[in-house]
Every structure is written in C-alpha cells, then in structure tokens.
Design a protein around this motif. Sequence first.
Motif, short mmCIF file in Angstrom:
data_model
loop_
_atom_site.label_atom_id
_atom_site.label_comp_id
_atom_site.label_asym_id
_atom_site.label_seq_id
_atom_site.Cartn_x
_atom_site.Cartn_y
_atom_site.Cartn_z
N SER A 88 0.84 -1.20 0.00
CA SER A 88 0.00 0.00 0.00
C SER A 88 0.87 1.24 0.00
N CYS A 89 0.37 2.30 -0.66
CA CYS A 89 1.17 3.52 -0.80
C CYS A 89 0.99 4.45 0.39
N GLY A 90 -0.15 4.35 1.09
CA GLY A 90 -0.39 5.22 2.24
C GLY A 90 -0.90 6.60 1.86
N GLU A 91 -1.05 6.87 0.56
CA GLU A 91 -1.42 8.22 0.14
C GLU A 91 -2.68 8.30 -0.71
N CYS A 92 -3.08 7.20 -1.35
CA CYS A 92 -4.25 7.26 -2.24
C CYS A 92 -5.54 7.28 -1.39
N LEU A 93 -6.67 7.53 -2.03
CA LEU A 93 -7.92 7.66 -1.28
C LEU A 93 -8.27 6.36 -0.54
N HIS A 94 -8.00 5.21 -1.19
CA HIS A 94 -8.28 3.94 -0.52
C HIS A 94 -7.43 3.79 0.74
N CYS A 95 -6.15 4.08 0.62
CA CYS A 95 -5.26 3.96 1.79
C CYS A 95 -5.71 4.92 2.89
N LEU A 96 -6.05 6.14 2.51
CA LEU A 96 -6.43 7.13 3.52
C LEU A 96 -7.71 6.71 4.24
N ASN A 102 -7.04 -2.36 -1.28
CA ASN A 102 -7.43 -1.82 -2.59
C ASN A 102 -6.60 -0.59 -2.97
N CYS A 103 -5.40 -0.49 -2.44
CA CYS A 103 -4.50 0.63 -2.76
C CYS A 103 -4.34 0.77 -4.28
N GLU A 104 -4.31 2.04 -4.73
CA GLU A 104 -4.17 2.30 -6.17
C GLU A 104 -2.72 2.23 -6.65
N HIS A 105 -1.78 2.30 -5.73
CA HIS A 105 -0.36 2.31 -6.14
C HIS A 105 0.48 1.31 -5.32
N PRO A 106 0.11 0.03 -5.39
CA PRO A 106 0.89 -0.95 -4.61
C PRO A 106 2.36 -1.01 -5.04
ZN LIG Z 1 -2.61 3.56 -1.66
#
Ligand SMILES: [Zn+2]
Length: 364
Positions: A88-96, A102-106
């Motif tokens: 998970s990127c920790g920054e996309c809307l899913h992560c937030l 469902n992170c957009e930038h794994p």
């Molecule tokens: Zn993410």
Amino acid sequence: MKAAVVNEAGAPFTVQEIQIAAPIGSEVLIDVQASGLCHSDLSARIFGIGGAFPAVFGHEVAGIVAAVGPDVTEFVPGDHVVGSLIQSCGECLHCLAGDLVNCEHPERTERSAEQEPRLSLDGQALTQGMALGGFAQQALIHARQLAKVPEDLPWAQAALIGCGVLTGAGAVLNTANVKQGETVVIIGAGGVGLNAISGAVVAGATRIIVTDIEDGKLERAKRFGATHVINSANTDPVAAVLELTDGGAPHVFDFVGAAPTLKQAIGMVEQGGTMYIIGIGGPTASLEINALEFLVGRKNIRTVYMGHSDMKRDIPMYAELYRQGRFNLDELVSKEISLSQIDEGYESLKDGSIARVVVTDLER
Ligand SMILES: [Zn+2]
Ligand SMILES: NC(=O)c1ccc[n+]([C@@H]2O[C@H](COP(=O)([O-])OP(=O)(O)OC[C@H]3O[C@@H](n4cnc5c(N)ncnc54)[C@H](O)[C@@H]3O)[C@@H](O)[C@H]2O)c1
Ligand SMILES: [Zn+2]
C-alpha cells in the motif's frame, strides 16, 4: 546470502548464493528468522503466477531488522518484525480510508525498473515474490509492508500471522464484522480456515460450525473453538447446517472455493445473509447463480482479499491476543524445516495431520 531460488516454472526451490542490495529510502533489511509455506507460493512455482523467473518466493516472513534506509523512522536495528504481502502507498484515497488491500499504487513499495534490483544473481535481476522474498537468509522490504511484534513471540508463530492469520481471522473480524451471538459456518479447516475459527471465538460468535472432508482436520478445528463439526465427505453439509441453524447462517466462509463448496455455501446462507469467497479452488472453479432465487432469498456474496486487513494494526493485535492465550498460533505450526527442504515441506502438506510448515533453519 543464500536464498531458495526457483529458476523456471515447475523447477524446484534450489538454495543458491545471491546478492541483496543495501536499503535505500523507506526500505528495511531484515535477517529472516522464519518463513511459512503458503499454497500461493507453490502455485507461483508451478504455474508462474508470481512474476518472472528466476524468483525468490516466500511471503509469510518474520525476522530481525538489520539495517534501515534513511527515510525509515518506524524501525531500528534489532526490532522484531512480520511482513505482509499487502502493498500500500499510504497516500491514495483507498489507503487514507484504511482500505489498504485496494491501494491504487501498490507498486510504490517496490523499486522501479530503473533502480538497482533488490535481488540479483551474477548481475541478473531476480523477482522478489510479493515484494517480500522470504525464502532467503535476508529480505529487503518496504517499511509499509512490515509491522513490529513483541520480542517474546516465537518466530514460526510470528511468520504465520503475515498471511494465513490475517486472511482467516480478518475475513471474520474485518470483512464480515461478525457480532457476538452470531452463527458462522467455516468450510475448510486448513491453515487459513483455522484462523477464521479463532477470529470467530474472538468476535464472540455463539455457534462456529466447521465442515471439512477429513476427520483429523475436524478434531483440530474443535481444539481451535469449533462448536459443531460436519464431515462433508459422508454427510450432506447443507442439510446439516440448515438443521442446526433452523434455516441457514448469516455468515458462511468458503476457504476451499471449489465448485461444490461454493454451491454448498449458497445453500447454507440464511435470508439476508452473506457468503464469503476466500479459497481459490483453481482457475475454472465457478458458481452459477439463479438471480430470482438469490434476490428472493436476499443473499449476498463477498470476496475476501487478505481479510481486508490493516496490517499495522492487526499483526500486533494477533500477537498480543496470542500472548494472552486468546489466539491459537501454536497448533498451526506442525513442522519446522530448513531452507533446503521447501519442496519436501510442500510435499508434507498433503498429509492431513499437517496444518502449516515453517522454515526456521536458515542455514547460516
Ligand atoms: Zn494507496
Ligand atoms: N483470499 C485471500 O486473500 C487468500 C489468502 C491466502 C490464502 N487463500 C486461499 O485460501 C485457501 C485455503 O488455504 P489453506 O492454506 O487453508 O489450504 P489448506 O489446504 O490448508 O486447507 C484447505 C482445507 O479444506 C479442506 N477441504 C478440501 N475440500 C473440501 C471440501 N470439498 N469440503 C470441505 N473441506 C474441504 C481440506 O481438507 C483442508 O483442510 C486456498 O485456496 C488459498 O489459496 C486466499
Ligand atoms: Zn499466503
């Protein structure tokens, strides 16, 4: 360092000397202490579904932090950590929103193609399975794929939290959000399904009904907290569940995912209830739905990926529940092996008495 490398699809796990890079950015170098044998890595070895070869698989990994990149503030050398394949990127809307699976930038937990590879063999880049590569003496992992655990947690038990526990218990606690007093049905009491039983105990489910096709698995399921067991090899499991529940259960978890069990699961769901698909019963396993019957019965289907886990929250939670004697990790560890014995280890999983096999001798 030594790693169990798979050189091509279908080839065995072969211990070889490979190179591992130094940590940069948010990376953490760990000295691996334990690495569990999950079925997905066997599928990756046989069918090549885990990236290009040669590759280092292993995604249930625990170890000691040896060094950290300049951007790491969460870990210091000496920390005990458990890895997770949830990237998970920790920054996309899913992560937030806490929806890490469902992170957009794994891919942000990996190095880019332009960077020096984390793992290489004589100058050739190796695939690092699930950005973990736990079947090795060391692993270089992004800090977002690691969680800290207490130092007194045994290594084999720690490693298993990373996939089987997160998935099984998370399906019950996160995806289904089972409430105290509810009834759950768990189809398949293997290395993942057993953790769903533990999750249901933690949730306070009143009836925990477990089906399997082997009596030995069902006996073990009882020790984990199953209140009713059904051997579906010699009893119609749908009829048995409907009788026990007076018309079906609100939550039915399928840890097998094969055509017959998917069909059974639908038949066991009560009006308004939900079946959850976790098991991967092969690429062609499918389920036919009669839309009218489904709608009239108000039935729901959900898929479960990694138990919708928030690994930074959940890994330490299961570790703490284990330390308090409230979560059975000990009986998941049936056998400990060395790095050179991974093929034999997978072979031994065919024996019904084995729940999980863990590499704990890294041959240093
Ligand atoms: Zn993410
Ligand atoms: N969705 C996810 O995120 C996720 C994550 C990890 C694993 N998985 C999948 O979960 C599944 C379970 O993994 P595991 O490690 O527990 O496997 P396992 O082989 O240890 O357990 C499977 C169990 O199902 C039983 N079984 C087989 N056929 C059955 C039937 N017809 N009815 C009832 N029980 C039956 C077996 O006896 C065994 O006890 C696998 O398919 C795995 O790939 C999914
Ligand atoms: Zn796994």
